[in-house]
Design an enzyme around this catalytic site. Structure first.
Site: not given
Ligand code: ADP
Length: 165
Positions: A94, A132
């Protein structure tokens, strides 16, 4: 399935899955033949949704995309990638603030599995500030967020926080 099928793993907590995650997974299908969205479970992490709920919402979200499958896993992504013969681990970026932790993780994964490359995909501009955590805050405090999550997530969040339609 032929041997030259190029599979990527997209791992994450997906607590819950947002439209930002969907955007990244869909972009990944433009590059890879098959994308495995891997819903992780780490006993040291605190989640709002159970592993089953996160899996259910993520499965429902990607149900109509034939190139995407959804699994749950615990342990190392590098090992999962080896077991599934994946050529890449996909992560979403992001802002610059994501970079340092993601860079560290990617180097560690490379050390553990030299046959897999981490691929970073940039999100759509409209999801740059989406996470999230922000969605959970918005849901808890009755904010507006329906254009940022899949319908199943909206429904489950309302149930979780006992919000009536
Ligand atoms: P984790 O606990 O492994 O970080 P997440 O579910 O928070 O799991 O995120 C999984 C992946 O998705 C990560 O690479 C995160 O940067 C990406 N991600 C989360 N939200 C977004 C978004 N709004 N746009 C792009 N990538 C995202």
């Amino acid at each position: 399935m032929t041997d030259n099928t190029r599979t990527a793993i997209y791992p994450g907590s997906f607590d819950p899955v947002t439209n930002g995650h969907v955007d990244i997974a869909q972009r990944a299908t433009n590059i890879f033949d098959r994308v495995i969205v891997a819903v992780s479970h780490n006993p040291q992490k605190q989640y709002l949704f159970t592993e089953e709920e996160r899996l259910q919402m993520t499965r429902e979200t990607f149900r109509e995309n034939g190139k995407i499958s959804v699994i749950n896993f615990s342990g190392l992504v590098a090992n999962l990638a080896r077991d599934r013969k994946a050529v890449a681990i996909v992560r979403g970026l992001r802002a610059v603030s994501d970079f340092e932790a993601e860079f560290q993780l990617a180097l560690m994964n490379r050390k553990m599995n030299r046959n897999v490359e981490t691929v970073f995909l940039m999100t759509s501009f409209k999801y740059v500030y989406l996470s999230s955590s922000i969605i959970k805050d918005a849901a808890q405090h009755h904010g507006k967020y329906e254009d940022l999550v899949p319908p199943i997530v909206m429904k489950m969040l309302k149930q979780k926080y006992q919000v009536k339609d």
